[in-house]
Design a protein around this motif. Structure first.
Motif, PDB file in Angstrom:
ATOM      1  N   LEU A 189       4.621  12.575   0.292  1.00 56.08           N
ATOM      2  CA  LEU A 189       5.344  12.135  -0.898  1.00 56.08           C
ATOM      3  C   LEU A 189       4.576  10.997  -1.549  1.00 56.08           C
ATOM      4  O   LEU A 189       4.091  10.096  -0.861  1.00 56.08           O
ATOM      5  CB  LEU A 189       6.753  11.678  -0.522  1.00 56.08           C
ATOM      6  CG  LEU A 189       7.707  12.778  -0.030  1.00 56.08           C
ATOM      7  CD1 LEU A 189       9.029  12.153   0.427  1.00 56.08           C
ATOM      8  CD2 LEU A 189       7.955  13.809  -1.118  1.00 56.08           C
ATOM      9  N   PRO A 190       4.459  10.993  -2.869  1.00 57.02           N
ATOM     10  CA  PRO A 190       3.640   9.964  -3.527  1.00 57.02           C
ATOM     11  C   PRO A 190       4.372   8.636  -3.663  1.00 57.02           C
ATOM     12  O   PRO A 190       5.427   8.566  -4.293  1.00 57.02           O
ATOM     13  CB  PRO A 190       3.364  10.567  -4.910  1.00 57.02           C
ATOM     14  CG  PRO A 190       4.535  11.475  -5.166  1.00 57.02           C
ATOM     15  CD  PRO A 190       4.948  12.006  -3.826  1.00 57.02           C
ATOM     16  N   PRO A 191       3.856   7.568  -3.085  1.00 54.07           N
ATOM     17  CA  PRO A 191       4.413   6.248  -3.378  1.00 54.07           C
ATOM     18  C   PRO A 191       4.005   5.820  -4.786  1.00 54.07           C
ATOM     19  O   PRO A 191       2.942   6.214  -5.280  1.00 54.07           O
ATOM     20  CB  PRO A 191       3.759   5.346  -2.329  1.00 54.07           C
ATOM     21  CG  PRO A 191       2.461   6.018  -2.018  1.00 54.07           C
ATOM     22  CD  PRO A 191       2.714   7.493  -2.171  1.00 54.07           C
ATOM     23  N   ASP A 192       4.854   5.041  -5.453  1.00 52.69           N
ATOM     24  CA  ASP A 192       4.478   4.561  -6.788  1.00 52.69           C
ATOM     25  C   ASP A 192       3.233   3.700  -6.716  1.00 52.69           C
ATOM     26  O   ASP A 192       2.345   3.790  -7.570  1.00 52.69           O
ATOM     27  CB  ASP A 192       5.622   3.751  -7.410  1.00 52.69           C
ATOM     28  CG  ASP A 192       6.801   4.618  -7.797  1.00 52.69           C
ATOM     29  OD1 ASP A 192       6.586   5.818  -8.029  1.00 52.69           O
ATOM     30  OD2 ASP A 192       7.929   4.104  -7.839  1.00 52.69           O
ATOM     31  N   ARG A 193       3.198   2.856  -5.672  1.00 57.95           N
ATOM     32  CA  ARG A 193       2.094   1.907  -5.579  1.00 57.95           C
ATOM     33  C   ARG A 193       1.868   1.522  -4.129  1.00 57.95           C
ATOM     34  O   ARG A 193       2.815   1.400  -3.354  1.00 57.95           O
ATOM     35  CB  ARG A 193       2.399   0.650  -6.404  1.00 57.95           C
ATOM     36  CG  ARG A 193       1.257  -0.351  -6.445  1.00 57.95           C
ATOM     37  CD  ARG A 193       1.612  -1.580  -7.255  1.00 57.95           C
ATOM     38  NE  ARG A 193       0.515  -2.525  -7.242  1.00 57.95           N
ATOM     39  CZ  ARG A 193       0.653  -3.852  -7.122  1.00 57.95           C
ATOM     40  NH1 ARG A 193       1.869  -4.363  -7.019  1.00 57.95           N
ATOM     41  NH2 ARG A 193      -0.383  -4.651  -7.103  1.00 57.95           N
ATOM     42  N   VAL A 194       0.618   1.346  -3.773  1.00 55.34           N
ATOM     43  CA  VAL A 194       0.244   0.835  -2.458  1.00 55.34           C
ATOM     44  C   VAL A 194      -0.337  -0.565  -2.664  1.00 55.34           C
ATOM     45  O   VAL A 194      -1.413  -0.704  -3.254  1.00 55.34           O
ATOM     46  CB  VAL A 194      -0.810   1.738  -1.782  1.00 55.34           C
ATOM     47  CG1 VAL A 194      -1.229   1.152  -0.437  1.00 55.34           C
ATOM     48  CG2 VAL A 194      -0.281   3.150  -1.622  1.00 55.34           C
ATOM     49  N   PRO A 195       0.366  -1.623  -2.242  1.00 59.58           N
ATOM     50  CA  PRO A 195      -0.189  -2.977  -2.415  1.00 59.58           C
ATOM     51  C   PRO A 195      -1.481  -3.130  -1.617  1.00 59.58           C
ATOM     52  O   PRO A 195      -1.503  -2.909  -0.405  1.00 59.58           O
ATOM     53  CB  PRO A 195       0.921  -3.884  -1.859  1.00 59.58           C
ATOM     54  CG  PRO A 195       2.154  -3.049  -1.892  1.00 59.58           C
ATOM     55  CD  PRO A 195       1.704  -1.651  -1.640  1.00 59.58           C
ATOM     56  N   LEU A 196      -2.558  -3.474  -2.293  1.00 59.46           N
ATOM     57  CA  LEU A 196      -3.859  -3.618  -1.652  1.00 59.46           C
ATOM     58  C   LEU A 196      -4.161  -5.085  -1.405  1.00 59.46           C
ATOM     59  O   LEU A 196      -3.777  -5.944  -2.198  1.00 59.46           O
ATOM     60  CB  LEU A 196      -4.951  -3.017  -2.547  1.00 59.46           C
ATOM     61  CG  LEU A 196      -4.780  -1.541  -2.937  1.00 59.46           C
ATOM     62  CD1 LEU A 196      -5.923  -1.112  -3.844  1.00 59.46           C
ATOM     63  CD2 LEU A 196      -4.703  -0.647  -1.710  1.00 59.46           C
ATOM     64  N   PRO A 197      -4.852  -5.387  -0.318  1.00 59.83           N
ATOM     65  CA  PRO A 197      -5.236  -6.785  -0.084  1.00 59.83           C
ATOM     66  C   PRO A 197      -6.208  -7.255  -1.150  1.00 59.83           C
ATOM     67  O   PRO A 197      -6.855  -6.454  -1.840  1.00 59.83           O
ATOM     68  CB  PRO A 197      -5.881  -6.750   1.302  1.00 59.83           C
ATOM     69  CG  PRO A 197      -6.292  -5.340   1.501  1.00 59.83           C
ATOM     70  CD  PRO A 197      -5.306  -4.502   0.754  1.00 59.83           C
TER      71      PRO A 197
END
Length: 444
Positions: free
Chosen positions: A260-268
């Protein structure tokens, strides 16, 4: 004290000289510790309280000096506001030229990057030390629309003697923040400044509307960049087995396969190709794409078990006033990211209350209003999606399995100094007796 509120509409209806005298009397009484006949507006009162903690001279302020031209040019090139400067000019310069104003655009630190407008006002600003590269942050310029807008993250109008520093009383200013739609980060301030009688409540509405137009343009540019990445990533993902997704440089999902696609993946903040651990996803193999990254999830370990190692340690680093940060570590690796001001406030309160807090208690801690639970729940939902199991709820708290370490500045006044949350105001007034020790491997 009279029951009549001291507001901008009432001030604007007054003869300019009378309004200035009234505000000067309010300021003089407040600074002398007396009860003024009319209370200052809350946003002004709160700002005066913050500025006092910085020990600022109420007569002249404390200029931080101008940035060099090379540094100004570097910040201009690095700022997303450079791409929407024509929109800001078009919306603000007509008012600046017709009403003896100047347009000012600053970065997120309150440093002036662009400045245009009426020559008389520009010369006055130069005399006060507000040229290109100057700081309008509260800690150097006191209460002013730019610096105070940076703190409250909302539109602010400061009229004449509402300025903390007396030298700025001939001016009034209106400012509104511009937020980056990609991550909600405050990237700068749009401002109109002019002679005190020339600023009206309509000026603030104009500045706010223009700032929103700039945000809308940034949002459209971002959508176009995600669309470009999607067209590049689609054939790549068609050849990838297992779970994978393509994200832009800010972590927004452009395309996905097998999940399932997440809206956003917080990146370091520091992100590069190779193997890494991201709390929302687990262990990933990262490959570069034009304008983004390909993330391939590493589902199977040697024993066939999913490698979604639970985090065991959290370091909340609040020692740098403008750059609160969070580091999460576990068996699979370490992940670090800067925090928004609101998330820093929430996590600080939770770190101080390991037993947990209800949504109503957190609303009281942050806003002084236990009814504002909807806002609290929304923010905590965002944090929990980012941190991947670090926080529990009912009540909200750090998970029992996680060791939490809180790093605070030696000077209590520098603990999230721009926060107006009651919990932070109390913490700055009554520092914790427990010293915070450095942590091995802490974020820089």
């Amino acid at each position: 004290m009279t029951d009549e509120p001291l507001d901008l509409a009432r001030l604007s209806a007054m003869e300019p000289g009378r309004a200035t005298r009234l505000l000067s009397g309010v300021r003089a009484a407040a600074f002398a510790g007396r009860q003024p006949r009319l209370a200052p507006r809350k946003v002004i009162h709160d700002s005066w309280q913050r500025v006092r903690l910085h020990g600022l001279d109420p007569e002249q302020g404390a200029h931080a000096g101008l940035l060099g031209l090379d540094e100004v040019e570097h910040r201009r090139r690095s700022s997303p506001l450079g791409t929407v400067l024509p929109t800001l000019r078009e919306g603000l310069m007509a008012a600046a030229e017709e009403a003896w104003h100047m347009m000012v655009v600053t970065d997120a630190e309150g440093r002036v990057l662009w400045r245009e407008g009426n020559q008389s006002v520009l010369r006055k600003a130069d005399q006060l030390g507000f040229g290109v590269g100057a700081s309008w942050a509260e800690e150097t310029a006191g209460t002013n629309a730019v610096g105070t807008s940076l703190v409250v993250r909302g539109p602010v109008q400061v009229h004449s003697a509402e300025h903390f520093v007396r030298a700025y009383h001939p001016l009034s200013c209106c400012a509104a923040p511009v937020l980056d739609p990609r991550d909600g980060r405050l990237i700068g301030i749009a401002n109109l400044t002019g002679p005190a009688p020339a600023i009206t409540p309509a000026t603030l509405a104009l500045v706010t509307a223009v700032a929103k137009l700039a945000e809308g343009e940034l949002r459209e540019r971002h959508r176009e960049s995600v669309d470009r990445l999607r067209s590049v990533a689609a054939p790549v993902l068609a050849r990838v087995g297992g779970r994978a997704l393509a994200v832009d440089r800010n972590g927004w999902t452009a395309a996905v396969t097998g999940m399932l696609p997440p809206d956003r993946v917080p990146l370091p903040k520091s992100f590069q190709a190779g193997r890494c651990w991201l709390p929302p996803l687990g262990v990933c193999t990262v490959e570069p794409l034009p304008e983004g990254w390909l993330l391939r999830l590493d589902d199977e370990g040697p024993d066939g078990a999913e490698q979604r190692a639970e985090p065991s340690r959290v370091v909340l680093d609040l020692r740098r006033p403008r750059q609160p940060g969070l580091s999460v570590a576990g068996a699979a690796g370490r992940w670090a990211q800067e925090l928004t001001p609101r998330h820093a406030e929430l996590l600080y309160v939770l770190a101080r209350h390991p037993e947990g807090r209800t949504a109503a208690q957190l609303a009281e801690d942050l806003f002084g209003d236990p009814a504002r639970t909807v806002t609290v729940r929304a923010e905590l939902s965002r944090i929990r999606r980012t941190l991947g199991g670090v926080l529990d709820h009912r009540p909200y708290r750090f998970a029992d399995r996680v060791r939490v370490e809180l790093l605070t500045p030696p000077d209590a006044a520098q603990l999230l100094p721009h926060s107006t949350a009651p919990a932070l105001l109390a913490a700055r007034a009554t520092p914790s007796p427990r010293p915070t020790k450095p942590v091995t491997g802490q974020p820089n």
